[in-house]
Scaffold this motif. Structure first.
Motif, PDB file in Angstrom:
ATOM      1  N   LYS A   1      74.072  58.735 -79.984  1.00 34.18           N
ATOM      2  CA  LYS A   1      73.173  59.821 -79.563  1.00 34.18           C
ATOM      3  C   LYS A   1      72.119  60.045 -80.642  1.00 34.18           C
ATOM      4  CE  LYS A   1      76.642  63.228 -81.046  1.00 34.18           C
ATOM      5  NZ  LYS A   1      77.459  64.372 -80.602  1.00 34.18           N
ATOM      6  N   LEU A   2      71.000  60.592 -80.177  1.00 32.38           N
ATOM      7  CA  LEU A   2      69.827  60.733 -81.042  1.00 32.38           C
ATOM      8  C   LEU A   2      69.313  62.170 -80.977  1.00 32.38           C
ATOM      9  CD1 LEU A   2      67.557  59.495 -82.822  1.00 32.38           C
ATOM     10  CD2 LEU A   2      66.328  58.999 -80.679  1.00 32.38           C
ATOM     11  N   LEU A   3      68.903  62.684 -82.157  1.00 37.14           N
ATOM     12  CA  LEU A   3      68.315  64.030 -82.267  1.00 37.14           C
ATOM     13  C   LEU A   3      66.960  63.917 -82.942  1.00 37.14           C
ATOM     14  CD1 LEU A   3      68.738  67.222 -82.094  1.00 37.14           C
ATOM     15  CD2 LEU A   3      69.393  67.048 -84.498  1.00 37.14           C
ATOM     16  N   VAL A   4      65.940  64.498 -82.312  1.00 33.17           N
ATOM     17  CA  VAL A   4      64.587  64.546 -82.884  1.00 33.17           C
ATOM     18  C   VAL A   4      64.208  66.016 -83.059  1.00 33.17           C
ATOM     19  CG1 VAL A   4      62.158  63.980 -82.564  1.00 33.17           C
ATOM     20  CG2 VAL A   4      63.929  62.355 -81.841  1.00 33.17           C
ATOM     21  N   ALA A   5      63.762  66.382 -84.254  1.00 32.43           N
ATOM     22  CA  ALA A   5      63.366  67.773 -84.550  1.00 32.43           C
ATOM     23  C   ALA A   5      62.042  67.781 -85.287  1.00 32.43           C
ATOM     24  CB  ALA A   5      64.442  68.463 -85.389  1.00 32.43           C
ATOM     25  N   HIS A   6      61.179  68.712 -84.898  1.00 31.17           N
ATOM     26  CA  HIS A   6      59.891  68.920 -85.578  1.00 31.17           C
ATOM     27  C   HIS A   6      59.836  70.357 -86.085  1.00 31.17           C
ATOM     28  CE1 HIS A   6      57.317  65.411 -83.755  1.00 31.17           C
ATOM     29  NE2 HIS A   6      58.568  65.024 -84.057  1.00 31.17           N
ATOM     30  N   GLU A   7      59.437  70.492 -87.338  1.00 30.53           N
ATOM     31  CA  GLU A   7      59.327  71.836 -87.904  1.00 30.53           C
ATOM     32  C   GLU A   7      58.143  72.592 -87.292  1.00 30.53           C
ATOM     33  OE1 GLU A   7      59.245  72.107 -92.112  1.00 30.53           O
ATOM     34  OE2 GLU A   7      60.751  70.513 -92.418  1.00 30.53           O
TER      35      GLU A   7
ATOM     36  N   ASN B   1      49.557  66.214 -89.481  1.00 24.50           N
ATOM     37  CA  ASN B   1      49.276  67.451 -88.750  1.00 24.50           C
ATOM     38  C   ASN B   1      50.131  68.626 -89.201  1.00 24.50           C
ATOM     39  OD1 ASN B   1      51.710  66.557 -87.852  1.00 24.50           O
ATOM     40  ND2 ASN B   1      51.150  66.416 -85.668  1.00 24.50           N
ATOM     41  N   GLY B   2      50.960  68.397 -90.231  1.00 24.47           N
ATOM     42  CA  GLY B   2      51.777  69.478 -90.737  1.00 24.47           C
ATOM     43  C   GLY B   2      53.087  69.658 -90.016  1.00 24.47           C
ATOM     44  N   ASP B   3      53.344  68.884 -88.946  1.00 27.27           N
ATOM     45  CA  ASP B   3      54.606  68.991 -88.209  1.00 27.27           C
ATOM     46  C   ASP B   3      55.586  67.980 -88.774  1.00 27.27           C
ATOM     47  OD1 ASP B   3      53.397  70.881 -86.654  1.00 27.27           O
ATOM     48  OD2 ASP B   3      52.878  69.505 -85.035  1.00 27.27           O
ATOM     49  N   ALA B   4      56.372  68.377 -89.740  1.00 29.38           N
ATOM     50  CA  ALA B   4      57.348  67.463 -90.342  1.00 29.38           C
ATOM     51  C   ALA B   4      58.422  67.104 -89.315  1.00 29.38           C
ATOM     52  CB  ALA B   4      57.979  68.111 -91.566  1.00 29.38           C
ATOM     53  N   ALA B   5      58.670  65.787 -89.157  1.00 28.05           N
ATOM     54  CA  ALA B   5      59.646  65.312 -88.179  1.00 28.05           C
ATOM     55  C   ALA B   5      60.953  64.965 -88.887  1.00 28.05           C
ATOM     56  CB  ALA B   5      59.096  64.100 -87.439  1.00 28.05           C
ATOM     57  N   HIS B   6      62.049  65.235 -88.188  1.00 24.98           N
ATOM     58  CA  HIS B   6      63.385  64.954 -88.708  1.00 24.98           C
ATOM     59  C   HIS B   6      64.191  64.261 -87.605  1.00 24.98           C
ATOM     60  CE1 HIS B   6      62.608  67.548 -92.219  1.00 24.98           C
ATOM     61  NE2 HIS B   6      61.988  68.349 -91.337  1.00 24.98           N
ATOM     62  N   TYR B   7      65.080  63.340 -88.055  1.00 25.17           N
ATOM     63  CA  TYR B   7      65.827  62.534 -87.087  1.00 25.17           C
ATOM     64  C   TYR B   7      67.285  62.480 -87.511  1.00 25.17           C
ATOM     65  CZ  TYR B   7      61.087  60.995 -86.038  1.00 25.17           C
ATOM     66  OH  TYR B   7      59.746  60.958 -85.730  1.00 25.17           O
ATOM     67  N   LEU B   8      68.105  62.283 -86.499  1.00 26.26           N
ATOM     68  CA  LEU B   8      69.531  62.058 -86.751  1.00 26.26           C
ATOM     69  C   LEU B   8      70.079  61.158 -85.645  1.00 26.26           C
ATOM     70  CD1 LEU B   8      72.150  62.481 -88.260  1.00 26.26           C
ATOM     71  CD2 LEU B   8      72.491  64.604 -86.945  1.00 26.26           C
ATOM     72  N   LEU B   9      70.465  59.936 -86.062  1.00 25.36           N
ATOM     73  CA  LEU B   9      71.124  58.992 -85.156  1.00 25.36           C
ATOM     74  C   LEU B   9      72.598  59.026 -85.505  1.00 25.36           C
ATOM     75  CD1 LEU B   9      70.814  56.817 -82.938  1.00 25.36           C
ATOM     76  CD2 LEU B   9      70.558  55.132 -84.777  1.00 25.36           C
TER      77      LEU B   9
ATOM     78  N   LEU C   1      62.746  76.419 -89.937  1.00 24.48           N
ATOM     79  CA  LEU C   1      63.046  76.438 -88.510  1.00 24.48           C
ATOM     80  C   LEU C   1      62.349  75.267 -87.839  1.00 24.48           C
ATOM     81  CD1 LEU C   1      64.497  78.124 -86.287  1.00 24.48           C
ATOM     82  CD2 LEU C   1      62.299  79.295 -85.915  1.00 24.48           C
ATOM     83  N   ALA C   2      63.064  74.605 -86.950  1.00 26.02           N
ATOM     84  CA  ALA C   2      62.510  73.444 -86.243  1.00 26.02           C
ATOM     85  C   ALA C   2      62.975  73.470 -84.804  1.00 26.02           C
ATOM     86  CB  ALA C   2      62.933  72.147 -86.916  1.00 26.02           C
ATOM     87  N   PHE C   3      62.178  72.826 -83.953  1.00 25.83           N
ATOM     88  CA  PHE C   3      62.562  72.666 -82.550  1.00 25.83           C
ATOM     89  C   PHE C   3      63.139  71.261 -82.378  1.00 25.83           C
ATOM     90  CE2 PHE C   3      61.562  71.200 -78.235  1.00 25.83           C
ATOM     91  CZ  PHE C   3      62.225  72.166 -77.486  1.00 25.83           C
ATOM     92  N   ALA C   4      64.299  71.195 -81.794  1.00 24.55           N
ATOM     93  CA  ALA C   4      65.002  69.908 -81.691  1.00 24.55           C
ATOM     94  C   ALA C   4      65.444  69.664 -80.257  1.00 24.55           C
ATOM     95  CB  ALA C   4      66.212  69.899 -82.611  1.00 24.55           C
ATOM     96  N   ARG C   5      65.539  68.341 -79.917  1.00 27.09           N
ATOM     97  CA  ARG C   5      66.075  67.930 -78.625  1.00 27.09           C
ATOM     98  C   ARG C   5      66.977  66.713 -78.866  1.00 27.09           C
ATOM     99  NH1 ARG C   5      64.873  68.923 -73.384  1.00 27.09           N
ATOM    100  NH2 ARG C   5      62.863  69.901 -73.913  1.00 27.09           N
TER     101      ARG C   5
ATOM    102  N   ALA D   1      67.850  71.204 -75.688  1.00 29.76           N
ATOM    103  CA  ALA D   1      66.849  71.508 -76.718  1.00 29.76           C
ATOM    104  C   ALA D   1      67.045  72.941 -77.197  1.00 29.76           C
ATOM    105  CB  ALA D   1      65.435  71.326 -76.185  1.00 29.76           C
ATOM    106  N   ALA D   2      66.779  73.174 -78.478  1.00 28.53           N
ATOM    107  CA  ALA D   2      66.914  74.517 -79.057  1.00 28.53           C
ATOM    108  C   ALA D   2      66.296  74.531 -80.440  1.00 28.53           C
ATOM    109  CB  ALA D   2      68.385  74.935 -79.123  1.00 28.53           C
ATOM    110  N   ASP D   3      66.094  75.767 -80.973  1.00 29.38           N
ATOM    111  CA  ASP D   3      65.636  75.930 -82.349  1.00 29.38           C
ATOM    112  C   ASP D   3      66.831  75.776 -83.282  1.00 29.38           C
ATOM    113  OD1 ASP D   3      63.049  76.403 -81.546  1.00 29.38           O
ATOM    114  OD2 ASP D   3      63.280  78.594 -81.485  1.00 29.38           O
ATOM    115  N   ILE D   4      66.642  75.027 -84.378  1.00 31.20           N
ATOM    116  CA  ILE D   4      67.720  74.799 -85.335  1.00 31.20           C
ATOM    117  C   ILE D   4      67.183  75.016 -86.744  1.00 31.20           C
ATOM    118  CG2 ILE D   4      68.878  73.132 -83.810  1.00 31.20           C
ATOM    119  CD1 ILE D   4      67.785  70.924 -85.670  1.00 31.20           C
TER     120      ILE D   4
END
Length: 451
Positions: free
Chosen positions: A139-145, A83-91, A126-130, A116-119
């Motif tokens: 702790k876990l971070l999930v971000a979608h562009e 869908n074009g929304d590239a996902a990014h993760y950080l554990l 630019l991506a939205f992350a929580r 949650a905020a834009d990073i």
């Protein structure tokens, strides 16, 4: 130029212009609103996707362990987003050191409160992350562009531009058609006011087929103009009749005085009879001047009966006639007439205007004085002299009926010559004024100044 003046001065053209501007502003406003709605919907969809993705990761960790979560993160990163929304993760551990994922640095979000905020990710996008807290030291971070909406927004802008242009053209065409019809209907009224002939008044009185406000105004205007024309005709008929009834007995009385003089009375009686004849002729001239003034004032602005007049030839002819009499009265007449000056007017009335100004100048200028007659394009007619001029206390009312200039020469008159000049000038859309001069009087006739 006339079309530009119509667009600038017509209320209907202004209404059409405002309608076009309003349509353009509304279209632009709708485009801005649509853009804002698309971007807001994109963010809301992105927030929901991040929340769902994060909730799934939390469930995986809750049902498995950290190794299972790490494995699933690698699996997610290995899959290309459709869908074009590239996902990014950080554990990461409690200090933010990476355990798994493609992000290398913790962005500073508080995991304990699921902030949650834009990073900005590593690639700079630019991506939205929580973030969320999985454990005391985990702790876990999930971000979608954000999706690239530039293509969609360009398409939307093109649609709005095309639709806006078509809507504006439709408004312009419809408004201009309606305005043109209204302007045509009102032009009938204006034409009747400019030249209230019988045919125009009959058409206005009949009105149109419709029954709106313009039709009502048209009918009322036609009836009012017809009544005014009847009143003016009745007034002219009455004044002509009164003038005839007054002029006839005065002429009969003058003829009787002529017969009395023919009987060779004594010198004193003959002198008194001659004075009486002079007064009678003065009354007749005053009566005729008053009628001429009334006729000129009543036809002010009426273009009917006007025809091209060669003003240069007219003033030159009159100048030659007055030049002969000027020599006899020991005056000097200077002519400065530009060739080819013409005006739409009545030749007899314009002749009366020039002769009145010249008569007035020669009457008040003492022997040896100079009178100058000047004509320039415009037309601008100037009659000046080096006589005693007009007293300051008389300058303001010099063109009123029965006004006299207060000259010291002792000349007398009814005070109607300049009033007639003003009436004739206004009849021809001209204005006469007493211009400032160092010596004598300077009368200028020039086109009316329109406010």
């Amino acid at each position: 130029m006339k079309r530009l003046a119509f667009i600038r001065n017509s209320i209907f053209a202004q209404i059409v212009g405002w309608a076009i501007a309003t349509a353009a502003v509304i279209t632009f406003g709708l485009w801005l609103l649509t853009n804002a709605t698309i971007e807001r919907s994109n963010r809301q969809a992105l927030e929901r996707a991040v929340d769902v993705d994060l909730a799934g990761m939390v469930d995986i960790y809750a049902s498995g362990d950290r190794e299972e979560l790490t494995k699933r993160i690698k699996d997610r990163l290995a899959l290309a987003p459709r869908n074009g929304d590239a996902a990014h993760y950080l554990l990461a551990d409690g200090r933010g050191r990476r355990i798994a994922g493609d992000l290398t640095q913790w962005p500073g979000l508080r995991a304990s409160t699921s902030q949650a905020a834009d990073i900005r990710i590593t690639s700079g996008n630019l991506a939205f992350a929580r973030a969320t807290q999985l454990g005391p030291d985990l702790k876990l971070l999930v971000a979608h562009e954000y999706r690239d909406l530039s293509t969609l927004l360009r398409q939307v802008a093109l649609v709005f531009l095309t639709g806006g242009v078509l809507a504006t053209l439709a408004v312009a065409l419809g408004g201009w058609t309606a305005a043109h019809r209204l302007a045509g209907r009102l032009e009938r009224i204006n034409a009747a006011f400019r030249q209230p002939d019988d045919l125009a008044l009959e058409e206005l009185a009949r009105g149109s087929a419709g029954h709106d406000e313009i039709d009502e105004l048209t009918a009322h205007s036609g009836n009012a103009l017809a009544r005014l024309k009847r009143l003016a005709a009745a007034h002219r008929e009455t004044t002509d009749h009164v003038a005839h009834e007054m002029r006839t007995p005065l002429m009969h009385l003058d003829n009787r005085l002529v017969k009395a003089l023919a009987a060779t009375p004594d010198a004193e009686t003959a002198a008194r009879i001659a004075d009486a004849r002079t007064e009678i002729r003065g009354i007749i001239r005053m009566l005729e001047s008053l009628l001429d003034i009334a006729a000129s004032e009543a036809r002010r602005g009426d273009r009917h009966g006007l025809s091209p007049v060669d003003l240069s030839a007219l003033t030159a002819r009159l100048g030659e006639l007055y030049a002969d009499s000027a020599e006899e009265s020991d005056h000097r007449l200077i002519l400065d007439i530009e060739a080819g000056v013409a005006i739409a007017g009545e030749e007899m009335s314009l002749t009366r205007l020039v002769t009145n100004l010249l008569d007035n100048a020669f009457k008040f200028v003492p022997p040896g004085g100079t009178v100058r007659l000047t004509l320039r394009r415009g037309p601008v007619l100037i009659v000046s002299d080096d006589g005693p001029g007009i007293a300051p206390e008389h300058r303001d009312g010099i063109f009123e009926k029965f006004a006299r200039g207060g000259s010291s020469l002792g000349t007398e008159g009814a005070g109607l010559g300049l009033a007639l000049c003003r009436a004739i000038a206004e009849r021809h859309h001209l204005e006469i004024s007493l211009a400032p001069s160092d010596k004598g009087a300077c009368f200028t006739v020039s086109p009316e100044f329109r406010h």
